[in-house]
Design an enzyme around this catalytic site. Structure first.
Site, PDB file in Angstrom:
ATOM      1  N   SER A 138       0.834  -1.213   0.000  1.00 29.77           N
ATOM      2  CA  SER A 138       0.000   0.000   0.000  1.00 29.77           C
ATOM      3  C   SER A 138       0.864   1.257   0.000  1.00 29.77           C
ATOM      4  CB  SER A 138      -0.853   0.041   1.266  1.00 29.77           C
ATOM      5  OG  SER A 138      -2.164  -0.266   0.997  1.00 29.77           O
TER       6      SER A 138
ATOM      7  N   LEU B 130      -8.921  11.259  -1.789  1.00 25.19           N
ATOM      8  CA  LEU B 130     -10.150  11.270  -2.601  1.00 25.19           C
ATOM      9  C   LEU B 130     -11.367  10.981  -1.712  1.00 25.19           C
ATOM     10  CD1 LEU B 130     -11.504  11.399  -5.408  1.00 25.19           C
ATOM     11  CD2 LEU B 130     -11.114   8.937  -5.629  1.00 25.19           C
TER      12      LEU B 130
ATOM     13  N   GLU C 108      -9.772   1.026  -3.046  1.00 31.44           N
ATOM     14  CA  GLU C 108      -9.565   1.021  -4.500  1.00 31.44           C
ATOM     15  C   GLU C 108     -10.774   0.442  -5.239  1.00 31.44           C
ATOM     16  OE1 GLU C 108      -7.481   2.377  -6.242  1.00 31.44           O
ATOM     17  OE2 GLU C 108      -5.816   2.861  -4.911  1.00 31.44           O
TER      18      GLU C 108
HETATM   19  P1  TGC Z   1     -18.507   8.431 -14.383  1.00 30.49           P
HETATM   20  O1  TGC Z   1     -19.633   9.398 -14.569  1.00 30.49           O
HETATM   21  O2  TGC Z   1     -18.602   7.070 -14.963  1.00 30.49           O
HETATM   22  O3  TGC Z   1     -17.155   9.098 -14.888  1.00 30.49           O
HETATM   23  C1  TGC Z   1     -16.738  10.386 -14.481  1.00 30.49           C
HETATM   24  C2  TGC Z   1     -15.518  10.764 -15.317  1.00 30.49           C
HETATM   25  O4  TGC Z   1     -14.444   9.851 -15.060  1.00 30.49           O
HETATM   26  C3  TGC Z   1     -14.128   9.099 -16.250  1.00 30.49           C
HETATM   27  N1  TGC Z   1     -13.852   7.723 -15.813  1.00 30.49           N
HETATM   28  C4  TGC Z   1     -12.619   7.190 -15.808  1.00 30.49           C
HETATM   29  N2  TGC Z   1     -11.448   7.703 -16.208  1.00 30.49           N
HETATM   30  C5  TGC Z   1     -10.365   6.934 -16.074  1.00 30.49           C
HETATM   31  N3  TGC Z   1     -10.424   5.683 -15.550  1.00 30.49           N
HETATM   32  C6  TGC Z   1     -11.584   5.134 -15.127  1.00 30.49           C
HETATM   33  N4  TGC Z   1     -11.597   3.908 -14.605  1.00 30.49           N
HETATM   34  C7  TGC Z   1     -12.754   5.904 -15.252  1.00 30.49           C
HETATM   35  N5  TGC Z   1     -14.061   5.699 -14.931  1.00 30.49           N
HETATM   36  C8  TGC Z   1     -14.719   6.820 -15.295  1.00 30.49           C
HETATM   37  C9  TGC Z   1     -15.336   9.227 -17.148  1.00 30.49           C
HETATM   38  O5  TGC Z   1     -14.986   9.067 -18.504  1.00 30.49           O
HETATM   39  C10 TGC Z   1     -15.766  10.643 -16.832  1.00 30.49           C
HETATM   40  O6  TGC Z   1     -14.846  11.523 -17.472  1.00 30.49           O
HETATM   41  P2  TGC Z   1     -15.293  12.963 -18.012  1.00 30.49           P
HETATM   42  O7  TGC Z   1     -14.034  13.569 -18.543  1.00 30.49           O
HETATM   43  O8  TGC Z   1     -16.352  12.708 -19.052  1.00 30.49           O
HETATM   44  O9  TGC Z   1     -15.848  13.731 -16.844  1.00 30.49           O
HETATM   45  O10 TGC Z   1     -18.241   8.316 -12.827  1.00 30.49           O
HETATM   46  P3  TGC Z   1     -19.205   7.862 -11.661  1.00 30.49           P
HETATM   47  O11 TGC Z   1     -19.397   9.041 -10.752  1.00 30.49           O
HETATM   48  O12 TGC Z   1     -20.434   7.212 -12.234  1.00 30.49           O
HETATM   49  O13 TGC Z   1     -18.328   6.806 -10.895  1.00 30.49           O
HETATM   50  C11 TGC Z   1     -17.913   5.595 -11.496  1.00 30.49           C
HETATM   51  C12 TGC Z   1     -17.281   4.673 -10.423  1.00 30.49           C
HETATM   52  C13 TGC Z   1     -18.312   4.259  -9.406  1.00 30.49           C
HETATM   53  C14 TGC Z   1     -16.774   3.437 -11.162  1.00 30.49           C
HETATM   54  C15 TGC Z   1     -16.128   5.390  -9.720  1.00 30.49           C
HETATM   55  O14 TGC Z   1     -16.562   6.489  -9.026  1.00 30.49           O
HETATM   56  C16 TGC Z   1     -15.356   4.498  -8.783  1.00 30.49           C
HETATM   57  O15 TGC Z   1     -14.443   3.841  -9.224  1.00 30.49           O
HETATM   58  N6  TGC Z   1     -15.683   4.486  -7.449  1.00 30.49           N
HETATM   59  C17 TGC Z   1     -14.846   3.809  -6.443  1.00 30.49           C
HETATM   60  C18 TGC Z   1     -13.986   4.830  -5.726  1.00 30.49           C
HETATM   61  C19 TGC Z   1     -12.646   4.290  -5.320  1.00 30.49           C
HETATM   62  O16 TGC Z   1     -12.183   3.276  -5.811  1.00 30.49           O
HETATM   63  N7  TGC Z   1     -11.953   4.990  -4.454  1.00 30.49           N
HETATM   64  C20 TGC Z   1     -10.618   4.633  -4.092  1.00 30.49           C
HETATM   65  C21 TGC Z   1      -9.939   5.752  -3.330  1.00 30.49           C
HETATM   66  S1  TGC Z   1      -8.161   5.610  -3.250  1.00 30.49           S
HETATM   67  C22 TGC Z   1      -7.854   4.278  -2.315  1.00 30.49           C
HETATM   68  O17 TGC Z   1      -8.708   3.555  -1.925  1.00 30.49           O
HETATM   69  C23 TGC Z   1      -6.413   4.023  -1.989  1.00 30.49           C
HETATM   70  S2  TGC Z   1      -6.200   2.614  -1.036  1.00 30.49           S
HETATM   71  C24 TGC Z   1      -4.551   2.496  -0.803  1.00 30.49           C
HETATM   72  C25 TGC Z   1      -3.863   1.559  -1.790  1.00 30.49           C
HETATM   73  O18 TGC Z   1      -4.104   1.609  -3.001  1.00 30.49           O
HETATM   74  O19 TGC Z   1      -3.073   0.747  -1.371  1.00 30.49           O
HETATM   75  P1  FAD Z   2     -19.277   3.052   0.924  1.00 25.71           P
HETATM   76  O1  FAD Z   2     -19.057   3.676  -0.407  1.00 25.71           O
HETATM   77  O2  FAD Z   2     -20.122   3.786   1.914  1.00 25.71           O
HETATM   78  O3  FAD Z   2     -19.892   1.595   0.716  1.00 25.71           O
HETATM   79  C1  FAD Z   2     -20.550   0.864   1.761  1.00 25.71           C
HETATM   80  C2  FAD Z   2     -21.097  -0.426   1.137  1.00 25.71           C
HETATM   81  O4  FAD Z   2     -22.076  -0.103   0.126  1.00 25.71           O
HETATM   82  C3  FAD Z   2     -20.011  -1.245   0.434  1.00 25.71           C
HETATM   83  O5  FAD Z   2     -20.252  -2.614   0.652  1.00 25.71           O
HETATM   84  C4  FAD Z   2     -20.215  -0.899  -1.029  1.00 25.71           C
HETATM   85  O6  FAD Z   2     -19.783  -1.926  -1.919  1.00 25.71           O
HETATM   86  C5  FAD Z   2     -21.729  -0.729  -1.105  1.00 25.71           C
HETATM   87  N1  FAD Z   2     -22.163   0.127  -2.200  1.00 25.71           N
HETATM   88  C6  FAD Z   2     -21.774   1.397  -2.494  1.00 25.71           C
HETATM   89  N2  FAD Z   2     -22.361   1.829  -3.610  1.00 25.71           N
HETATM   90  C7  FAD Z   2     -23.154   0.827  -4.052  1.00 25.71           C
HETATM   91  C8  FAD Z   2     -24.017   0.655  -5.182  1.00 25.71           C
HETATM   92  N3  FAD Z   2     -24.189   1.618  -6.090  1.00 25.71           N
HETATM   93  N4  FAD Z   2     -24.677  -0.518  -5.306  1.00 25.71           N
HETATM   94  C9  FAD Z   2     -24.510  -1.511  -4.398  1.00 25.71           C
HETATM   95  N5  FAD Z   2     -23.706  -1.421  -3.327  1.00 25.71           N
HETATM   96  C10 FAD Z   2     -23.031  -0.273  -3.162  1.00 25.71           C
HETATM   97  N6  FAD Z   2      -9.194   6.439   0.066  1.00 25.71           N
HETATM   98  C11 FAD Z   2      -8.423   7.411  -0.499  1.00 25.71           C
HETATM   99  O7  FAD Z   2      -8.923   8.316  -1.136  1.00 25.71           O
HETATM  100  N7  FAD Z   2      -7.071   7.387  -0.333  1.00 25.71           N
HETATM  101  C12 FAD Z   2      -6.435   6.423   0.385  1.00 25.71           C
HETATM  102  O8  FAD Z   2      -5.211   6.434   0.496  1.00 25.71           O
HETATM  103  C13 FAD Z   2      -7.228   5.396   0.991  1.00 25.71           C
HETATM  104  N8  FAD Z   2      -6.643   4.445   1.764  1.00 25.71           N
HETATM  105  C14 FAD Z   2      -7.430   3.548   2.449  1.00 25.71           C
HETATM  106  C15 FAD Z   2      -6.838   2.678   3.360  1.00 25.71           C
HETATM  107  C16 FAD Z   2      -7.612   1.786   4.092  1.00 25.71           C
HETATM  108  C17 FAD Z   2      -6.983   0.889   5.102  1.00 25.71           C
HETATM  109  C18 FAD Z   2      -9.020   1.733   3.853  1.00 25.71           C
HETATM  110  C19 FAD Z   2      -9.873   0.745   4.592  1.00 25.71           C
HETATM  111  C20 FAD Z   2      -9.615   2.600   2.959  1.00 25.71           C
HETATM  112  C21 FAD Z   2      -8.830   3.530   2.260  1.00 25.71           C
HETATM  113  N9  FAD Z   2      -9.404   4.464   1.384  1.00 25.71           N
HETATM  114  C22 FAD Z   2      -8.634   5.447   0.803  1.00 25.71           C
HETATM  115  C23 FAD Z   2     -10.865   4.553   1.278  1.00 25.71           C
HETATM  116  C24 FAD Z   2     -11.484   3.520   0.348  1.00 25.71           C
HETATM  117  O9  FAD Z   2     -11.190   3.784  -0.981  1.00 25.71           O
HETATM  118  C25 FAD Z   2     -13.005   3.520   0.605  1.00 25.71           C
HETATM  119  O10 FAD Z   2     -13.203   2.966   1.885  1.00 25.71           O
HETATM  120  C26 FAD Z   2     -13.762   2.733  -0.446  1.00 25.71           C
HETATM  121  O11 FAD Z   2     -13.735   3.398  -1.684  1.00 25.71           O
HETATM  122  C27 FAD Z   2     -15.231   2.480  -0.027  1.00 25.71           C
HETATM  123  O12 FAD Z   2     -15.845   3.648   0.419  1.00 25.71           O
HETATM  124  P2  FAD Z   2     -16.654   3.673   1.822  1.00 25.71           P
HETATM  125  O13 FAD Z   2     -15.803   3.067   2.861  1.00 25.71           O
HETATM  126  O14 FAD Z   2     -17.145   5.048   2.019  1.00 25.71           O
HETATM  127  O15 FAD Z   2     -17.876   2.689   1.597  1.00 25.71           O
END
Ligand code: TGC
Ligand code: FAD
Length: 393
Positions: free
Chosen positions: A100, A140, A372
């Protein structure tokens, strides 16, 4: 996995996947494996128990050459995506928290600057981040916006030539140890990324405690209270969610490989344990039910590794799509969780002890399956691609 010297069958590399790697890829893997064996494995149980990670680790990882290793220029190694994936696999075979740290630094914070930053921003930040002198984090997620980052409330508004940022980020890896935070905020122009040095007035990063997963990793809240940054702190090349989501593609790709590494460690531990543990007068490895479990685990580990390698080759060919990354992240993390939980049972009571790596991996993978993009999010991405119908909203 090691390959038999005589070229014969090696159960640790059951499908002879080593044969599919180049000499250079095997060398990079061996270098990272050796670092993990010497520097991580002997200590990581203690780090996990005490919820600490050495402050000098980023510099050591920089010296190893894995920070931003798949990026070109600015002190980065410029390796292939496959080599980067192999490094992630070895790091996560040690601990998901160490992988990570590397993912967040290289694939999220550095990639954001490398892909969307100005030339001046790249020159200023990337060389120090590649050596680990400068630690980055990526903000984010918010308390009320995780899976749906488009619902973020953090806002940035212009004030003369400056920007003022207000809001909160949650669950941010490396947050409290970061020198610079990449903060995504809503603006009148769309979602924009800001480079916020950690000493900026109004910026604080309190650590989140009481985690029972990913304990060998710093996780923090970011509080932005009227944070003023100059015009050149904004990443100039993107003003939409595409900015942060493009970074997630990179980090998720690393997790596809990393999960296979965590699973491999659990499998190898279980095989060894089953051979040594005697019950009812014979090693438990000699019972059909344990062999069935081990066979299933080996199948999952090999399948996960092959999938990671396939995605790596696609990425190196410039053909990897986000939907394919979702399939890899969903499949490999679920497989790794299954392998870890099965291994935990094979180890009996020892399966709950930090003397063995299994419960640590099992608990870590509970974070990996959530961050992620949760398993649900990736299933919905795949479902949307299959059906043409978007089911998020
Ligand atoms: P949507 O309306 O589909 O798209 C908005 C804009 O984004 C573009 N886009 C992408 N671009 C690049 N790569 C992708 N995979 C893309 N998916 C969408 C899209 O073309 C559009 O662009 P534009 O220029 O037209 O505005 O977006 P949405 O709001 O419906 O959301 C789609 C969804 C649910 C898949 C997305 O929001 C999502 O992936 N949600 C999950 C959030 C998430 O993964 N958060 C992680 C935070 S970081 C983290 O957890 C770090 S952990 C530490 C470690 O990695 O070890
Ligand atoms: P929520 O979005 O509230 O989801 C709750 C539940 O609802 C989940 O089971 C989900 O799958 C479900 N759900 C959500 N939407 C839907 C849907 N449309 N339909 C059906 N089910 C749905 N984030 C960063 O930005 N940067 C970081 O460095 C980072 N590091 C992290 C490190 C750790 C140890 C952890 C635990 C998290 C980290 N995150 C980071 C955050 C992480 O990306 C979020 O926790 C993750 O994206 C899920 O968001 P949430 O916890 O708010 O859950």
């Amino acid at each position: 996995m090691g390959k038999a010297d005589d070229g014969g069958f090696d159960p640790k590399d059951f499908l002879d996947i080593d044969h599919l790697l180049s000499d250079e890829e095997r060398d990079i893997r061996a270098t990272v494996r050796s670092f993990v064996t010497d520097r991580v494995v002997p200590h990581v149980g203690d780090w996990f128990e005490t919820a600490t990670i050495p402050r000098e680790l980023p510099r050591e990882l920089g010296k190893l050459g894995v920070l931003g290793m798949h990026l070109d220029g600015y002190g980065c190694a410029g390796t292939s995506a496959t080599a980067y994936g192999l490094a992630c696999m070895e790091l996560e075979a040690g601990d998901s928290g160490v992988r990570s740290m590397v993912s967040v630094q290289g694939s999220l914070a550095m990639y954001a600057i490398w892909r969307w930053g100005s030339e001046e921003q790249k020159q200023r930040w990337l060389p120090g981040m590649a050596t680990g002198e400068t630690v980055g984090c990526f903000g984010l997620t918010e308390p009320d916006a995780g899976s749906d980052p488009g619902a973020m409330r953090t806002r940035a508004r212009r004030d003369g030539a400056d920007w003022i940022i207000d809001g909160r980020k949650m669950w941010i890896t490396n947050g409290s140890i970061a020198d610079v935070a990449v903060v995504w905020a809503g603006t009148d122009e769309g979602v924009r990324g800001f480079l916020v040095p950690s000493g900026t007035p109004g910026f604080t990063a309190p650590e989140i405690r009481r985690k029972l997963s990913l304990r060998a990793s710093v996780t923090s809240e970011l509080v932005l209270d009227g944070v003023r940054v100059p015009a050149d702190a904004v990443l100039p090349e993107v003003s939409s969610l595409r900015g942060p989501l493009s970074c997630l593609n990179e980090a998720r790709y690393g997790i596809v490989w990393g999960a296979a590494g965590a699973a491999r460690t659990c499998l190898e531990t279980a095989v060894r344990y089953a051979g040594e543990r005697t019950a009812f007068g014979k090693p438990i490895a000699g019972t059909q039910i344990q062999q069935q479990k081990l066979a299933h685990m080996a199948l999952e580990v090999n399948r996960a590794t092959l999938l990671a390698l396939h995605l790596g080759r696609l990425k190196d060919a410039g053909r990897l799509r986000p939907e394919q990354i979702s399939m890899g992240k969903l499949g490999n993390v679920n497989a790794a969780l299954d392998v870890a939980r099965t291994a935990r049972q094979i180890l009996g009571a020892n399966g709950i002890s930090l003397e063995y790596p299994v419960i640590r991996h099992m608990n870590n993978l509970e974070s990996v399956v959530t961050y992620e993009g949760t398993a649900d999010v990736h299933a919905l991405v795949i479902g949307g691609a299959l059906t043409g119908v978007q089911a998020f909203r």
